[in-house]
Scaffold this motif. Sequence first.
Motif, mmCIF file in Angstrom:
data_model
loop_
_atom_site.group_PDB
_atom_site.id
_atom_site.type_symbol
_atom_site.label_atom_id
_atom_site.label_comp_id
_atom_site.label_asym_id
_atom_site.label_seq_id
_atom_site.Cartn_x
_atom_site.Cartn_y
_atom_site.Cartn_z
ATOM 1 N N LEU A 160 0.850 -1.188 0.000
ATOM 2 C CA LEU A 160 0.000 0.000 0.000
ATOM 3 C C LEU A 160 0.884 1.236 0.000
ATOM 4 O O LEU A 160 1.824 1.335 0.790
ATOM 5 C CB LEU A 160 -0.912 0.007 1.221
ATOM 6 N N VAL A 161 0.591 2.166 -0.902
ATOM 7 C CA VAL A 161 1.355 3.416 -0.997
ATOM 8 C C VAL A 161 0.440 4.559 -0.576
ATOM 9 O O VAL A 161 -0.514 4.897 -1.277
ATOM 10 C CB VAL A 161 1.887 3.653 -2.421
ATOM 11 N N ASP A 162 0.737 5.129 0.589
ATOM 12 C CA ASP A 162 -0.083 6.205 1.148
ATOM 13 C C ASP A 162 0.323 7.535 0.519
ATOM 14 O O ASP A 162 1.483 7.956 0.611
ATOM 15 C CB ASP A 162 0.101 6.261 2.665
ATOM 16 N N ASN A 163 -0.650 8.186 -0.102
ATOM 17 C CA ASN A 163 -0.407 9.430 -0.830
ATOM 18 C C ASN A 163 -0.606 10.670 0.045
ATOM 19 O O ASN A 163 -1.034 11.710 -0.428
ATOM 20 C CB ASN A 163 -1.326 9.487 -2.050
ATOM 21 N N GLY A 164 -0.310 10.523 1.350
ATOM 22 C CA GLY A 164 -0.422 11.667 2.259
ATOM 23 C C GLY A 164 -1.728 11.709 3.016
ATOM 24 O O GLY A 164 -2.244 12.805 3.313
ATOM 25 N N SER A 165 -2.262 10.555 3.358
ATOM 26 C CA SER A 165 -3.543 10.495 4.082
ATOM 27 C C SER A 165 -3.449 11.195 5.439
ATOM 28 O O SER A 165 -2.406 11.155 6.107
ATOM 29 C CB SER A 165 -3.968 9.038 4.296
ATOM 30 N N THR A 166 -4.564 11.803 5.835
ATOM 31 C CA THR A 166 -4.644 12.438 7.156
ATOM 32 C C THR A 166 -5.621 11.705 8.061
ATOM 33 O O THR A 166 -5.920 12.178 9.159
ATOM 34 C CB THR A 166 -5.076 13.912 7.009
ATOM 35 N N ASP A 167 -6.111 10.561 7.602
ATOM 36 C CA ASP A 167 -7.032 9.766 8.415
ATOM 37 C C ASP A 167 -6.331 8.475 8.862
ATOM 38 O O ASP A 167 -5.114 8.406 8.928
ATOM 39 C CB ASP A 167 -8.327 9.481 7.645
ATOM 40 N N ARG A 168 -7.084 7.417 9.131
ATOM 41 C CA ARG A 168 -6.540 6.180 9.688
ATOM 42 C C ARG A 168 -6.200 5.143 8.606
ATOM 43 O O ARG A 168 -6.074 3.960 8.894
ATOM 44 C CB ARG A 168 -7.538 5.583 10.680
ATOM 45 N N THR A 169 -6.039 5.580 7.377
ATOM 46 C CA THR A 169 -5.776 4.651 6.282
ATOM 47 C C THR A 169 -4.603 3.714 6.578
ATOM 48 O O THR A 169 -4.728 2.495 6.513
ATOM 49 C CB THR A 169 -5.511 5.412 4.968
ATOM 50 N N SER A 170 -3.450 4.272 6.901
ATOM 51 C CA SER A 170 -2.257 3.451 7.136
ATOM 52 C C SER A 170 -2.413 2.576 8.375
ATOM 53 O O SER A 170 -1.955 1.426 8.400
ATOM 54 C CB SER A 170 -1.023 4.340 7.268
#
Length: 316
Positions: A41-51
Amino acid sequence: MSDRPFCSVIIPAFNEEQDIEASLSSLANQSYPRDRYEIILVDNGSTDRTSEIASAYADLILSKPNGNVGTVRNFGIAYASGEVIICTDADCVVPPNWIETGVSLLEQNPKHAFGGGLRPRKNAKWVEKYWILNEAGDTTQQRSLAGSSIFMWKVDVVRLGAFNETVTSGEDSDLYERALANGLQVIISPELSVAHLGCPETPRDFVTRQIWHSENYIPDLRNSLKDKVFWLTLIFLGCLASALFSIFTANYFFTALLIAFSQVPAIILSLKRITRSAWHMSSLDEITKILLIDNFYLVGRSIGLLKGIRKKLGQP
């Protein structure tokens, strides 16, 4: 089963906490041996609990806060260990035999790439239902690759230079065109179709999505001129702009004629979608909804085209 190709599933994600668990859970529970594929998974700068949510399922979580979706996909591919590159999105739920089917197709068909279409989620609202036109999941509308379902040998991905990093969307279609130009055959298989939980459910969200998809029309004009949808959008926009002008000249007959003619592109799109999906219409209401969706589609594409022109002229 240890002789099966090792696969890398690449998933770009940005603020997907609502759907990421359903998506990753479907990937973690595949018929394909779990030790023969990795989930990146590549996080594109999430500000929520995605990661945080993804950490329970993904084998590797990377951070790439800047860049278009093509850049994010390529960042994941650079870390991939697999012989096979599989792409999907963080709001897609895949069938239990998805990886097994895609890998088998690649093994049986050298010099090929495979993709899938979309199938509606359960209890889909009318916008999604009449856009996808694939309730049974046994057809696909599109003929090109979509980022929600792509299967390719890594050597081919590398040879093609992976995804275009300069466009805000359409990186999947660009990859499709380059694959064909470089001798790969591309097949879109209904067996590889996925449920896209992020499909717009309201007309407003649908139009917004099409605006985003068409903002590259002007920056990528050379390829846009080869796109039939681009020309249909121009005709639609030209008719409505001319109709608006004719209202001010009080030529109401000409206005009505232009508005009627603006439906020609929408009708063409509707007929194409109905034919490709083998949709069996049972009522006038269904025809009306399908045509209405294609009007929303052209409205969104027209706005995106105009935004592209403004950006080209240096206006905010």
